[in-house]
Design a protein around this motif. Structure first.
Motif, mmCIF file in Angstrom:
data_model
loop_
_atom_site.group_PDB
_atom_site.id
_atom_site.type_symbol
_atom_site.label_atom_id
_atom_site.label_comp_id
_atom_site.label_asym_id
_atom_site.label_seq_id
_atom_site.Cartn_x
_atom_site.Cartn_y
_atom_site.Cartn_z
ATOM 1 N N LEU A 45 42.764 6.873 -11.270
ATOM 2 C CA LEU A 45 44.081 7.386 -11.615
ATOM 3 C C LEU A 45 44.745 7.925 -10.351
ATOM 4 C CD1 LEU A 45 46.188 8.182 -13.766
ATOM 5 C CD2 LEU A 45 44.907 10.317 -14.073
ATOM 6 N N LEU A 46 45.799 7.237 -9.912
ATOM 7 C CA LEU A 46 46.511 7.634 -8.693
ATOM 8 C C LEU A 46 47.653 8.600 -8.967
ATOM 9 C CD1 LEU A 46 46.855 4.191 -6.875
ATOM 10 C CD2 LEU A 46 45.073 5.921 -6.598
ATOM 11 N N GLY A 47 48.306 8.415 -10.109
ATOM 12 C CA GLY A 47 49.470 9.226 -10.431
ATOM 13 C C GLY A 47 49.975 8.889 -11.811
ATOM 14 N N ILE A 48 51.096 9.470 -12.147
ATOM 15 C CA ILE A 48 51.743 9.194 -13.422
ATOM 16 C C ILE A 48 53.237 9.092 -13.150
ATOM 17 C CG2 ILE A 48 51.933 11.637 -14.050
ATOM 18 C CD1 ILE A 48 51.313 10.762 -16.957
ATOM 19 N N VAL A 49 53.874 8.119 -13.776
ATOM 20 C CA VAL A 49 55.320 7.957 -13.623
ATOM 21 C C VAL A 49 55.956 8.168 -14.992
ATOM 22 C CG1 VAL A 49 55.328 5.435 -13.911
ATOM 23 C CG2 VAL A 49 57.157 6.538 -12.626
ATOM 24 N N SER A 50 57.011 8.963 -15.014
ATOM 25 C CA SER A 50 57.660 9.319 -16.276
ATOM 26 C C SER A 50 59.159 9.034 -16.223
ATOM 27 C CB SER A 50 57.441 10.805 -16.572
ATOM 28 O OG SER A 50 58.158 11.594 -15.635
ATOM 29 N N GLU A 51 59.765 9.121 -17.380
ATOM 30 C CA GLU A 51 61.225 8.965 -17.450
ATOM 31 C C GLU A 51 61.899 10.037 -16.595
ATOM 32 O OE1 GLU A 51 61.564 7.132 -21.955
ATOM 33 O OE2 GLU A 51 61.350 9.298 -21.695
ATOM 34 N N ARG A 52 61.298 11.204 -16.538
ATOM 35 C CA ARG A 52 61.832 12.298 -15.719
ATOM 36 C C ARG A 52 61.790 11.927 -14.236
ATOM 37 N NH1 ARG A 52 59.280 18.210 -16.346
ATOM 38 N NH2 ARG A 52 60.400 18.126 -18.316
ATOM 39 N N ASP A 53 60.669 11.316 -13.795
ATOM 40 C CA ASP A 53 60.574 10.856 -12.404
ATOM 41 C C ASP A 53 61.673 9.846 -12.107
ATOM 42 O OD1 ASP A 53 58.228 12.319 -11.657
ATOM 43 O OD2 ASP A 53 56.997 10.828 -12.681
ATOM 44 N N TYR A 54 61.893 8.941 -13.048
ATOM 45 C CA TYR A 54 62.924 7.913 -12.869
ATOM 46 C C TYR A 54 64.306 8.553 -12.717
ATOM 47 C CZ TYR A 54 66.094 4.092 -14.030
ATOM 48 O OH TYR A 54 67.120 3.185 -14.016
ATOM 49 N N ALA A 55 64.618 9.465 -13.615
ATOM 50 C CA ALA A 55 65.942 10.098 -13.574
ATOM 51 C C ALA A 55 66.164 10.882 -12.282
ATOM 52 C CB ALA A 55 66.113 11.012 -14.785
ATOM 53 N N ARG A 56 65.153 11.621 -11.871
ATOM 54 C CA ARG A 56 65.310 12.506 -10.721
ATOM 55 C C ARG A 56 65.112 11.827 -9.374
ATOM 56 N NH1 ARG A 56 62.363 18.028 -12.877
ATOM 57 N NH2 ARG A 56 63.852 18.422 -14.550
ATOM 58 N N LYS A 57 64.242 10.817 -9.327
ATOM 59 C CA LYS A 57 63.867 10.240 -8.031
ATOM 60 C C LYS A 57 64.429 8.842 -7.784
ATOM 61 C CE LYS A 57 59.556 12.854 -8.264
ATOM 62 N NZ LYS A 57 58.105 12.724 -8.477
ATOM 63 N N VAL A 58 65.047 8.267 -8.791
ATOM 64 C CA VAL A 58 65.672 6.951 -8.600
ATOM 65 C C VAL A 58 67.165 7.074 -8.841
ATOM 66 C CG1 VAL A 58 65.776 4.544 -9.371
ATOM 67 C CG2 VAL A 58 63.562 5.684 -9.206
ATOM 68 N N ILE A 59 67.550 7.383 -10.049
ATOM 69 C CA ILE A 59 68.974 7.447 -10.413
ATOM 70 C C ILE A 59 69.726 8.458 -9.543
ATOM 71 C CG2 ILE A 59 70.621 7.986 -12.258
ATOM 72 C CD1 ILE A 59 69.146 5.340 -12.656
ATOM 73 N N LEU A 60 69.258 9.687 -9.505
ATOM 74 C CA LEU A 60 69.969 10.724 -8.758
ATOM 75 C C LEU A 60 69.944 10.507 -7.246
ATOM 76 C CD1 LEU A 60 69.054 13.975 -10.720
ATOM 77 C CD2 LEU A 60 71.223 12.718 -10.728
ATOM 78 N N MET A 61 68.964 9.731 -6.758
ATOM 79 C CA MET A 61 68.853 9.477 -5.323
ATOM 80 C C MET A 61 69.520 8.160 -4.923
ATOM 81 S SD MET A 61 67.400 12.175 -4.477
ATOM 82 C CE MET A 61 66.359 12.379 -3.075
ATOM 83 N N GLY A 62 70.105 7.453 -5.892
ATOM 84 C CA GLY A 62 70.807 6.210 -5.600
ATOM 85 C C GLY A 62 69.892 5.055 -5.215
ATOM 86 N N ARG A 63 68.652 5.094 -5.638
ATOM 87 C CA ARG A 63 67.710 4.021 -5.322
ATOM 88 C C ARG A 63 67.841 2.876 -6.326
ATOM 89 N NH1 ARG A 63 62.126 7.458 -4.478
ATOM 90 N NH2 ARG A 63 62.048 7.222 -2.238
ATOM 91 N N SER A 64 67.298 1.735 -5.972
ATOM 92 C CA SER A 64 67.256 0.573 -6.859
ATOM 93 C C SER A 64 65.911 0.559 -7.579
ATOM 94 C CB SER A 64 67.409 -0.720 -6.052
ATOM 95 O OG SER A 64 67.006 -1.831 -6.822
ATOM 96 N N SER A 65 65.925 0.455 -8.894
ATOM 97 C CA SER A 65 64.672 0.451 -9.649
ATOM 98 C C SER A 65 63.860 -0.818 -9.405
ATOM 99 C CB SER A 65 64.940 0.637 -11.144
ATOM 100 O OG SER A 65 65.748 -0.402 -11.641
ATOM 101 N N LYS A 66 64.504 -1.896 -9.000
ATOM 102 C CA LYS A 66 63.780 -3.141 -8.726
ATOM 103 C C LYS A 66 63.163 -3.145 -7.330
ATOM 104 C CE LYS A 66 66.042 -6.040 -12.098
ATOM 105 N NZ LYS A 66 66.696 -7.291 -12.410
#
Length: 149
Positions: free
Chosen positions: A50-71
């Protein structure tokens, strides 16, 4: 069902199905799987580790709000690590305390170094509500003088 019930009991009733992702997966893959499986978080596993966990919260805060591309972003770029986990022998009450204190919503359940289930705050709350309903039913039967069923 009581607050002292174990996470192992909860996993037994809920089922131990765990969906996970490889570290090279994209965030888009993670969001797609979360939507398909109707879960809010996925463990990131390298083999059985187990390296980590990714959540909807991670997505919202670390992708959407940072202007990153999810792909173009991998799950390892945004996953939460190290992961707070529990064992099947821990109680519902202990896990409620961990989730509250750590301000997290999902707990991987680990046994002998491997993931055997995932519990969410929703799973824990559902357990508590069911336990309270059973207690009320037993008290009502006692007061009425009828046997509990």
């Amino acid at each position: 069902m009581e607050l002292t019930g174990t996470i192992g009991s909860l996993i037994g009733k809920k089922g131990g199905q765990v969906w996970s992702l490889d570290p090279a997966a994209s965030v888009y893959d993670a969001i797609t799987m979360m939507a398909e499986k109707e879960v809010g978080a996925l463990p990131i596993l390298d083999g059985r580790n187990l390296l980590g966990i990714v959540s909807e919260r991670d997505y919202a805060r670390k992708v959407i709000l940072m202007g990153r591309s999810s792909k173009d972003t991998t799950v390892t770029d945004i996953m939460s690590s190290p992961v707070v986990s529990v064992s099947p022998s821990q109680t519902i009450e202990e896990c409620m305390r961990i989730i509250t204190e750590k301000r997290i919503r999902h707990l991987p359940v680990m046994e002998s170094g491997r993931i055997v289930g995932m519990v969410s705050i929703g799973d824990l709350v559902k357990w508590v509500i069911t336990a309270q309903q059973e207690t009320i039913r037993h008290l009502e039967s006692y007061i009425a003088g009828t046997p509990a069923y």
